[in-house]
Design an enzyme around this catalytic site. Sequence first.
Site, mmCIF file in Angstrom:
data_model
loop_
_atom_site.group_PDB
_atom_site.id
_atom_site.type_symbol
_atom_site.label_atom_id
_atom_site.label_comp_id
_atom_site.label_asym_id
_atom_site.label_seq_id
_atom_site.Cartn_x
_atom_site.Cartn_y
_atom_site.Cartn_z
ATOM 1 N N ASP A 161 -21.026 34.445 32.973
ATOM 2 C CA ASP A 161 -21.823 34.830 32.582
ATOM 3 C C ASP A 161 -20.454 35.890 31.223
ATOM 4 O O ASP A 161 -20.495 36.158 30.765
ATOM 5 C CB ASP A 161 -21.885 36.348 33.598
ATOM 6 C CG ASP A 161 -23.422 35.532 34.741
ATOM 7 O OD1 ASP A 161 -23.705 34.830 34.361
ATOM 8 O OD2 ASP A 161 -23.189 36.214 35.262
ATOM 9 N N HIS A 173 -21.423 35.888 36.888
ATOM 10 C CA HIS A 173 -21.378 33.760 37.476
ATOM 11 C C HIS A 173 -20.161 34.001 36.769
ATOM 12 O O HIS A 173 -19.863 34.572 35.470
ATOM 13 C CB HIS A 173 -22.769 33.269 37.029
ATOM 14 C CG HIS A 173 -23.492 33.370 37.629
ATOM 15 N ND1 HIS A 173 -25.277 34.915 37.036
ATOM 16 C CD2 HIS A 173 -24.416 32.981 38.820
ATOM 17 C CE1 HIS A 173 -25.814 35.182 38.406
ATOM 18 N NE2 HIS A 173 -25.592 33.360 38.754
HETATM 19 C C1 XUL Z 1 -31.431 34.206 41.137
HETATM 20 C C2 XUL Z 1 -30.627 34.783 41.641
HETATM 21 C C3 XUL Z 1 -28.751 35.214 41.730
HETATM 22 C C4 XUL Z 1 -28.061 34.932 42.153
HETATM 23 C C5 XUL Z 1 -26.301 34.742 41.903
HETATM 24 O O1 XUL Z 1 -32.948 34.115 40.822
HETATM 25 O O2 XUL Z 1 -30.738 36.133 42.409
HETATM 26 O O3 XUL Z 1 -29.189 35.511 39.815
HETATM 27 O O4 XUL Z 1 -28.592 36.754 42.672
HETATM 28 O O5 XUL Z 1 -26.285 33.426 41.509
#
Ligand code: XUL
Length: 443
Positions: free
Chosen positions: A102, A99
């Site tokens: 992150d 993300h």
């Molecule tokens: C949350 C989840 C996230 C997604 C990406 O449950 O799975 O980490 O994979 O936003």
Amino acid sequence: MAYFQSINKIQYEGPGSKNPLAYKYYNPQENINGKTMEELLRFSVAYWHTFTAEGADPFGVGTAIRPWANLTGIDLAKARAEASFEFYEKLDVPFFCFHDVDIAPEGGTLKESNDNLDTIVGMIKDYLKTSKTKLLWNTANMFTNPRYVHGAATSNSADVFAYSAAKVKKGLEVAKELGSPNYVFWGGREGYETLLNTDMKLEQDNLARFFHMAVDYAKEIGYDGQFLIEPKPKEPTKHQYDFDVATGLAFLKTYDLDQYFKFNIEANHATLAGHTFEHELRTARINGMLGSVDANQGDVLLGWDTDEFPTDLYTTTLAMYEILKNGGLGKGGLNFDAKVRRGSFEPDDLFEGHIAGMDSFAVGLKVANKLIEDNVLDGFIENRYSSYTQGIGKKIVEGTTNFHELEQHALGLTEIKNQSGKTERLRALVNQYLLETLSSVRV
Ligand code: XUL
Ligand code: CO
């Protein structure tokens, strides 16, 4: 500088090895039906769980011991990026995912956040020039910051909608810059707490408008990665709009978006929705919508997303069965959206968690491949539905009959013969294949 000094490159040592820092079943170059394990499994490290998270839970602060813990701000972000590539190389893993928040800290303004992001994206871009490890997907975190308290694209605030659009716009630019084959949308807070204050129709219409604008912008900048929706039924909101694959598919079709998206299916999200992992994979597969996988597992005793490293061989087998029947994952991969337990706080645990997950999926791949090679389930299923290959059944499938003819057929029946579904036999067969595969690879 080395962050994981005591760890050497992880090697395949085979099932006889007792070395916790070696692969027992994942042998990247091993050939399975003309493709290597590495090509078929396409493993990916989730940046957030491995480098950003510190092991906090709702009852306590982080416990993780990390070699970059003494740093803060952009220096911390740089150290994590540096450490991440050392980790990928030592694990010999082909992909990673992140993300935006992150990899780089959020600034006081959107402009500052984007500048921080650019700094780390620049660093990653340099690493990608020489590293074997590539980006599988990136995404925008639109759930942590308090501005997303009522959602992002489904927020009641148009300003939040606009801010979210700016984040995804930047995310797509980053995806293009780093050559990401996929871009993920997980609707972190795209749902509701109570219908008493919610205009559900407007929220869903807006979510669709948001996706259409994302598709348009990707076209505009020439980004041709695969768009992926990641369904989840609940957590953090009580009801998430992308509840499961079937709900997501209905949404995509309603709003003419299905041609632009596939699904990123997460094992623990499937079980939270009351489905098995393989149910979600099958639903996506038969609709031509299986894009990628967040490979983790939940805890049958807990009702929330525990994001554990996958170790249940029965599930990895049935998951790999769906993936092989899908003809592989194409641009997608098996991303370990998984975290080591809070009590597993040493840096080595990060390696051991991934090794456990990779070995478990390698076993699943071998067993699934054998089940397909020997026509174990397909042969049975084909026979079970053979009434549709002749006579009235053939006419039903071909669409050349109607209720009049079917009534005539039914009136002429003297008895209807059903056959046993043989559930227990088939379950026992899967066990047999699992055990045979494990014993045949033991050296
Ligand atoms: C949350 C989840 C996230 C997604 C990406 O449950 O799975 O980490 O994979 O936003
Ligand atoms: Co996920």
